[in-house]
Enzyme design. Structure first.
Site, short mmCIF file in Angstrom:
data_model
loop_
_atom_site.label_atom_id
_atom_site.label_comp_id
_atom_site.label_asym_id
_atom_site.label_seq_id
_atom_site.Cartn_x
_atom_site.Cartn_y
_atom_site.Cartn_z
CB CYS A 260 10.56 36.27 7.99
SG CYS A 260 8.98 36.67 8.75
CE LYS A 320 10.58 45.04 10.39
NZ LYS A 320 10.16 44.95 9.04
#
Ligand code: UGA
Length: 447
Positions: A260, A320
């Site tokens: 993103c 992440k």
């Protein structure tokens, strides 16, 4: 409500499962027949905590269905969400081929009033283009509305983000569309922002870009901390307590990755340029982000001097924690750079090993990848014989390791931490050379 979600990627699949959980009848569509076949059996294409159970339960309750047929979905649903891929072309421009394709398919299959809602992250004014495409291709004179309802969920905590949003943004141009979406989201009891379509589209761009700006800002401060010998964690604490600033998204590190932020920042810069605005602030945000990986690689070189034939352990491959997503993951770039310098790598990630293996088997490396790159069982296996250990992703399981054991397993007790997950002084006292990101000052306190 009968709804369809076209595009069963991250956003589509999570939204579909959550809408079903809220009691709606949902059809998730994807043109990837293998994916749909697996989903029907309850096999997830991605790792997202809680998603598998949610999908399975809602299939069982007959609230969630999967199909490759847009026709079937459009016939059965009053509300149709578009959540297909919107990748960027090399120049930052967003490729809307899939959105346009879906709009045409919806148009030719509409049998009565439909509300078509864009959920994919799309450039401002895409709503108008979807409206134009549908008006052009619609076969019979049926009424329809367009809406924008951007999604703000984060990978790794997507279900919680969907069910407990800070806000729900609804961009509409008719009362009927507004009423439908307000009632669809009513069970969440969330704060609603009802606005026009263009403003809704811009809220998504502005939100992601602002969060990316916070990250690059704190990374710039971390770099200054490293130079002057201050501690960015302390600086962040002091800044974050100011309610106007807030503590969230101020964790310094190797920069933002994922599917993103890098894409959305590029796209927003491009969109601005196209309408005649030079978004210099965002260009700097992107520049700082790109620089973070180089600074991290320099720390490895400063510590080990020559990289060739050094054994380096890498903990964390996903962009992440709590996801197996490696798109724009700093780990992949770091692995490629170190292999290009003939390092030997030992790597581990709790979820992203399979995707990393697949991504790197295509890599263009000097040595055969199997000899230079070993996929390990856990953090301890990774540490064996390493000249240094790198922390790339802040998975919880890396935070509580047996450091006595790690120290014995490493050839040299050096940890270079791209996520600041350990207390520098504690690590120093345990006998490690500990190099964080903007935390040099924390090492000096006791001296
Ligand atoms: C992001 C947004 O947070 C979501 O609201 C949005 O819906 C989503 O993009 C999207 O547009 O679909 P996501 O990419 O899943 O979500 O992950 P984030 O948790 O936002 O993290 C993005 C990157 O920033 C990661 O690489 C993370 O390590 C990094 N980050 C985050 C930092 O370096 N420091 C921080 O303080 C926070």
């Amino acid at each position: 409500m009968n709804i369809s979600i076209i595009g069963s990627g991250y956003v589509g699949l999570v939204s579909g499962a959550c809408f079903a959980e809220l009691g709606n009848k949902v059809i998730c569509v994807d043109n990837d027949s293998k994916k749909i076949a697996s989903l029907k059996k309850g096999i997830m294409p991605i790792y997202e905590p809680g998603l598998k159970d949610l999908v399975k339960t809602n299939i069982k309750m007959k609230r969630l269905k999967f199909t490759t047929s847009t026709k079937e979905a459009v016939a059965a649903s009053k509300v149709i969400f578009i959540s297909v891929n919107t990748p960027t072309l090399g120049n930052g421009e967003v490729d809307l081929t899939d959105v346009e394709n879906v709009a045409r398919h919806i148009a030719v299959n509409m049998t009565g009033y439909r509300l078509i809602v864009e959920k994919s992250t799309v450039p401002v004014e895409t709503g108008e283009k979807i409206k134009h495409a549908i008006s052009t291709y619609v076969k019979r004179k049926v009424k329809f509305d367009i809406a924008s309802n951007p999604e703000f969920l984060r990978e790794g905590q997507a279900i919680n983000d969907f069910m407990h949003p800070d806000r729900v943004v609804i961009g509409v141009e008719s009362k009927q569309a507004k009423d439908i979406l307000v009632s669809l989201y009513q069970p969440l009891h969330a704060t609603l922002v009802v606005t026009d379509i263009k403003s809704a589209e811009l809220i998504k761009h502005a939100s992601n870009s602002f969060l990316a700006t916070k990250i690059s800002f704190i990374n710039a401060i971390a770099n200054i901390c490293d130079i002057v010998g201050a501690d960015v964690v302390e600086v962040t604490k002091g800044m974050g307590l100011d309610k106007r600033i807030g503590r969230a998204f101020l964790d310094a590190g190797i920069g933002y990755g994922g599917s993103c932020f890098p894409k959305d920042v590029d796209a927003f810069i491009h969109i601005a340029e196209k309408i005649g605005y030079n978004f210099e602030l965002l260009k700097a945000v992107r520049g700082i982000n790109r620089q973070q990986i180089n600074l991290f690689l320099n720390k490895i070189k400063d510590t080990l001097w020559v990289i060739k034939d050094k054994t380096i352990g890498i903990l964390g491959l996903s962009f992440k924690p709590n996801t197996d997503d490696i798109r724009n993951a700093p780990a992949i770039e770091i692995i490629k750079s170190l292999l290009a310098e003939d390092a030997k790598l030992r790597v581990f990630d709790p979820q992203a090993m399979k995707k990393t293996k697949a991504a790197l088997s295509l890599g263009n490396c000097r040595r055969p990848i199997s000899a230079a790159l070993k996929f390990c069982r856990d953090a301890y296996d990774t540490s064996k014989g390493c000249d240094c250990l790198l922390i790339i992703t802040e998975w919880d399981e890396f935070k509580e390791l047996d450091f006595g054991k790690i120290k014995k397993l490493l050839k040299r007790p050096i940890i270079i931490d791209g996520r600041n997950i350990y207390e520098p002084l504690k690590m120093q006292k345990l006998g490690f050379t500990y190099i964080g990101t903007g935390t040099k000052g924390a090492l000096k306190q006791d001296e």
